[in-house]
Write a protein that holds these residues in place. Structure first.
Motif, mmCIF file in Angstrom:
data_model
loop_
_atom_site.group_PDB
_atom_site.id
_atom_site.type_symbol
_atom_site.label_atom_id
_atom_site.label_comp_id
_atom_site.label_asym_id
_atom_site.label_seq_id
_atom_site.Cartn_x
_atom_site.Cartn_y
_atom_site.Cartn_z
ATOM 1 N N ARG A 27 -4.804 0.796 -6.226
ATOM 2 C CA ARG A 27 -5.708 -0.113 -5.520
ATOM 3 C C ARG A 27 -5.929 -1.409 -6.283
ATOM 4 O O ARG A 27 -6.307 -2.421 -5.688
ATOM 5 C CB ARG A 27 -7.061 0.566 -5.296
ATOM 6 C CG ARG A 27 -7.034 1.696 -4.290
ATOM 7 C CD ARG A 27 -8.321 2.483 -4.349
ATOM 8 N NE ARG A 27 -9.472 1.629 -4.094
ATOM 9 C CZ ARG A 27 -10.019 1.438 -2.901
ATOM 10 N NH1 ARG A 27 -9.516 2.065 -1.855
ATOM 11 N NH2 ARG A 27 -11.059 0.658 -2.745
ATOM 12 N N MET A 68 -12.191 -2.764 7.640
ATOM 13 C CA MET A 68 -12.765 -3.772 6.771
ATOM 14 C C MET A 68 -13.077 -5.040 7.559
ATOM 15 O O MET A 68 -14.100 -5.687 7.356
ATOM 16 C CB MET A 68 -11.813 -4.073 5.619
ATOM 17 C CG MET A 68 -11.513 -2.870 4.740
ATOM 18 S SD MET A 68 -12.973 -2.273 3.872
ATOM 19 C CE MET A 68 -13.304 -3.659 2.803
ATOM 20 N N LEU A 99 -5.760 -4.088 1.671
ATOM 21 C CA LEU A 99 -6.927 -3.279 1.995
ATOM 22 C C LEU A 99 -8.050 -4.119 2.590
ATOM 23 O O LEU A 99 -8.844 -3.631 3.401
ATOM 24 C CB LEU A 99 -7.431 -2.567 0.729
ATOM 25 C CG LEU A 99 -6.573 -1.413 0.202
ATOM 26 C CD1 LEU A 99 -7.078 -0.949 -1.148
ATOM 27 C CD2 LEU A 99 -6.580 -0.253 1.189
ATOM 28 N N ARG A 103 -7.705 -4.552 6.530
ATOM 29 C CA ARG A 103 -7.597 -3.389 7.403
ATOM 30 C C ARG A 103 -8.596 -3.501 8.548
ATOM 31 O O ARG A 103 -9.638 -4.136 8.413
ATOM 32 C CB ARG A 103 -7.834 -2.095 6.616
ATOM 33 C CG ARG A 103 -6.693 -1.732 5.687
ATOM 34 C CD ARG A 103 -6.858 -0.346 5.130
ATOM 35 N NE ARG A 103 -8.134 -0.183 4.444
ATOM 36 C CZ ARG A 103 -8.519 0.951 3.867
ATOM 37 N NH1 ARG A 103 -7.727 2.001 3.891
ATOM 38 N NH2 ARG A 103 -9.690 1.030 3.263
ATOM 39 N N ALA A 121 -2.118 -5.008 -3.019
ATOM 40 C CA ALA A 121 -2.810 -3.892 -2.367
ATOM 41 C C ALA A 121 -4.255 -4.259 -2.041
ATOM 42 O O ALA A 121 -4.780 -3.876 -0.991
ATOM 43 C CB ALA A 121 -2.754 -2.663 -3.261
ATOM 44 N N LYS A 122 -4.902 -4.992 -2.931
ATOM 45 C CA LYS A 122 -6.269 -5.437 -2.645
ATOM 46 C C LYS A 122 -6.310 -6.303 -1.387
ATOM 47 O O LYS A 122 -7.190 -6.146 -0.532
ATOM 48 C CB LYS A 122 -6.814 -6.219 -3.841
ATOM 49 C CG LYS A 122 -7.300 -5.357 -4.998
ATOM 50 C CD LYS A 122 -7.925 -6.235 -6.064
ATOM 51 C CE LYS A 122 -8.503 -5.395 -7.195
ATOM 52 N NZ LYS A 122 -9.127 -6.236 -8.246
ATOM 53 N N LEU A 149 0.801 -1.218 0.000
ATOM 54 C CA LEU A 149 0.000 0.000 0.000
ATOM 55 C C LEU A 149 0.835 1.270 0.000
ATOM 56 O O LEU A 149 0.289 2.364 0.150
ATOM 57 C CB LEU A 149 -0.930 0.016 1.220
ATOM 58 C CG LEU A 149 -2.064 -1.015 1.209
ATOM 59 C CD1 LEU A 149 -2.855 -0.945 2.499
ATOM 60 C CD2 LEU A 149 -2.977 -0.786 0.015
ATOM 61 N N TYR A 169 -0.072 3.602 -2.895
ATOM 62 C CA TYR A 169 -1.430 4.131 -2.680
ATOM 63 C C TYR A 169 -1.401 5.332 -1.728
ATOM 64 O O TYR A 169 -1.959 6.398 -2.018
ATOM 65 C CB TYR A 169 -2.305 3.004 -2.132
ATOM 66 C CG TYR A 169 -3.674 3.427 -1.649
ATOM 67 C CD1 TYR A 169 -4.707 3.649 -2.548
ATOM 68 C CD2 TYR A 169 -3.925 3.587 -0.292
ATOM 69 C CE1 TYR A 169 -5.966 4.033 -2.103
ATOM 70 C CE2 TYR A 169 -5.180 3.962 0.164
ATOM 71 C CZ TYR A 169 -6.198 4.177 -0.741
ATOM 72 O OH TYR A 169 -7.432 4.555 -0.299
ATOM 73 N N TYR A 170 -0.726 5.169 -0.598
ATOM 74 C CA TYR A 170 -0.677 6.248 0.384
ATOM 75 C C TYR A 170 0.209 7.408 -0.080
ATOM 76 O O TYR A 170 -0.082 8.567 0.236
ATOM 77 C CB TYR A 170 -0.184 5.711 1.725
ATOM 78 C CG TYR A 170 -1.190 4.836 2.426
ATOM 79 C CD1 TYR A 170 -2.457 5.300 2.719
ATOM 80 C CD2 TYR A 170 -0.868 3.532 2.803
ATOM 81 C CE1 TYR A 170 -3.392 4.501 3.363
ATOM 82 C CE2 TYR A 170 -1.795 2.724 3.443
ATOM 83 C CZ TYR A 170 -3.053 3.208 3.721
ATOM 84 O OH TYR A 170 -3.976 2.422 4.354
#
Length: 558
Positions: A526, A541, A535, A538, A531-532, A167, A170-171
């Motif tokens: 994403r 989630m 995520l 988390r 990354a999926k 990630l 992404y961040y």
């Protein structure tokens, strides 16, 4: 238990030699266990005693070694004095030295008992010995060796591991994009106050317009980051057609408006205007990425005609519409996007050089035939405005940067924005940033753009989807090329092209498509499988998943 040097009945029935009889843990006071050649456990005390007694029972060293010496690790290598069976293991090891068993048989002994002994080397950590200290005094009394590089090496390894996380891109894209936008809002407010008062407007006039554009852009960023890839690809052709039609309307008298000598604006009523050429950049990226991805799926990119047609002709049409309005800076950025797409598609060097040569010839002709563009080239590296002040803007941009020092004069304390530096809140906002925030502020802006560009390259390089690779590479080329052209002009290294600093300069027409493009990069980040997965686990989630599972339980289940 059979005496030393004799054979037990179980050993005779198993057909093993007398010198390899394995006594149980009770045969040794410490219960130490060794390892034989086949990897089975054997008591260390029994093997040591057997080695000593064998040497005492057989005067001949060859007889003492026995027939099983080549196949086991529990026989002594030569003669030696016998030790009593109750002697501690460490003392027996010192007595026998290198003639005793190799290190696998010593694996069961505690580390302090074996540290520093001659001829003994442990091949690895045992179950009883704790974790090896990274630095300091080890368990054997000796000082361990510090890692090479010390703290810097550890920091580098930690940063590398953090950057390799799924990630990270992404961040970084989300954080860098938002930080550049927020810092740009602050600098737009500071740099545009005097200009607004000059036109008898409220001091926050330009800031409020930019803030409204940033709010709309944030919505576009969120929408783009949540849209599926197939929808992005489906929007490619409509965006291209709409952008081309708007760029044609710019040239229609009564609809298009001229600003600073360039006719590339459409009035939307009141104080709002639209620059369609900014949306043309986004349209070329999406359409070109979808086109190249379809051709790659059909294995057509190995043929130069499929590589160039219709990508290059359509790009030249857009360039022609832009140049009709006289906007050379936007044309340069659009050309950079075209070259970025061709490079990502694997264009051969000769083809790449050919297209670049044609673009360079056309650009040279356009520059030579325009006195204003020639004057901008003459101001590269200028330190004096000149007799007719032709280099006024370039020189005062350098003055603003030079007066900022290390940490600047403070927010709102710029001197050059008081009418000395033209376009202080648009094309030359980086100069005001250097004056008010100093070298620290300008380097921070450069670091944010570098992080955003590197994260975009990472997304483009790690994906297996050709559309994502071309689109991410095109967006990264767009943002980084435009930032380089703008900052290079402010620093006096490049001619002034009249392009804004992405996400930073004032201008809603430039901010909206750029924030949508950042949302594209977030969506692509994403889509990475790792990354999926990250995520999906988390805390938020997992809490939603747990609540969903609780609701789905049967009524009778507790």
């Amino acid at each position: 238990m059979a005496p030393d040097g004799e054979t037990s009945g179980s050993a005779v029935r198993a057909g093993r030699p007398a010198d390899t009889v394995e006594n149980g843990p009770a045969g040794h006071p410490d219960g130490a266990v060794g390892t034989d050649a086949a990897g089975s456990a054997a008591p260390l005390g029994g093997s040591l005693a057997r080695g000593a007694n064998a040497s005492a029972a057989h005067p001949d060293p060859a007889a003492a070694r026995g027939a099983s010496a080549p196949t086991t690790h529990h026989a002594a290598r030569g003669g030696g004095a016998a030790e009593p069976s109750g002697t501690p293991p460490a003392r027996r090891v010192r007595a026998l030295g290198r003639r005793l068993v190799p290190s696998p048989a010593l694996a069961g002994l505690p580390a302090p008992a074996l540290a520093g002994l001659p001829g003994v080397a442990l091949r690895g950590r045992t179950a009883r010995s704790g974790p090896r200290p990274a630095y300091g005094w080890g368990g054997g009394g000796g000082r361990t060796r510090p890692p090479r590089g010390g703290g810097l090496r550890r920091l580098y390894e930690q940063a590398r591991r953090a950057w390799d996380r799924p990630l990270t891109a992404y961040y970084v894209i989300l954080g860098a994009g938002l930080l550049i936008t927020v810092l740009g809002l602050v600098m737009v407010y500071s740099a545009s106050m005097i200009t607004a008062l000059k036109y008898s407007l409220p001091s926050s006039y330009f800031f409020r317009k930019q803030f409204l554009a940033a709010v709309i852009g944030a919505g576009l960023l969120l929408i783009a980051s949540r849209m599926p890839l197939r929808l992005h690809r489906g929007l490619a052709y409509p965006i291209l057609v709409v952008s081309a039609c708007l760029m044609v309307l710019v040239q229609v008298p009564g609809i298009g408006q001229s600003v600073n000598g360039n006719q590339n604006w459409i009035s939307l009523g009141g104080p709002f205007q639209l620059q369609p050429s900014e949306f043309g950049k986004l349209a070329l990226i999406l359409w070109g990425a979808d086109l190249l991805a379809r051709k790659q799926d059909k294995r057509l990119l190995t043929q130069w005609k499929h590589l160039l047609v219709p990508l290059v002709p359509v790009a030249f049409i857009l360039l022609g519409l832009i140049m009709l309005g006289g906007d050379m800076g936007t044309a340069i950025i659009l050309t950079a996007i075209l070259f970025g797409l061709l490079w990502l598609a694997g264009a051969p060097t000769r083809l790449f050089v050919g297209v670049l040569s044609v673009a360079a010839v056309i650009g040279a002709v356009l520059i030579k035939t325009n006195a204003n563009r020639m004057a901008r080239f003459q101001c590269v590296g200028a330190t004096d405005p000149g007799p007719d002040d032709s280099c006024w803007q370039a020189v005062h941009g350098i003055y603003a940067l030079a007066s900022g020092g290390w940490f600047g004069s403070g927010i709102g304390a710029s001197v050059e924005k008081w009418g000395q530096l033209p376009e202080a809140h648009t094309d030359f906002i980086f100069a005001i940033t250097g004056e008010e925030l100093g070298l620290a502020g300008t380097l921070s802006v450069l670091a944010l753009f570098a992080a955003l560009g590197y994260a975009g390259i990472r997304v483009a390089g790690r994906t297996e989807d050709p559309f994502v690779r071309y689109a991410a590479g095109g967006v990264t080329t767009w943002i980084t090329a435009q930032a380089v052209v703008n900052i290079g002009a402010v620093l006096g290294l490049l001619p002034i092209a009249g392009v804004p600093l992405p996400l930073f300069s004032y201008g809603g027409s430039a901010l909206l498509p750029t924030m949508f493009a950042v949302g594209l990069l977030i969506a692509f980040a994403r889509e990475d499988p790792a990354a999926k997965a990250a995520l999906a686990v988390r805390p938020g989630m997992r809490w939603k998943t747990m609540r969903r599972r609780v609701k789905e339980r049967p009524s009778g289940e507790r």
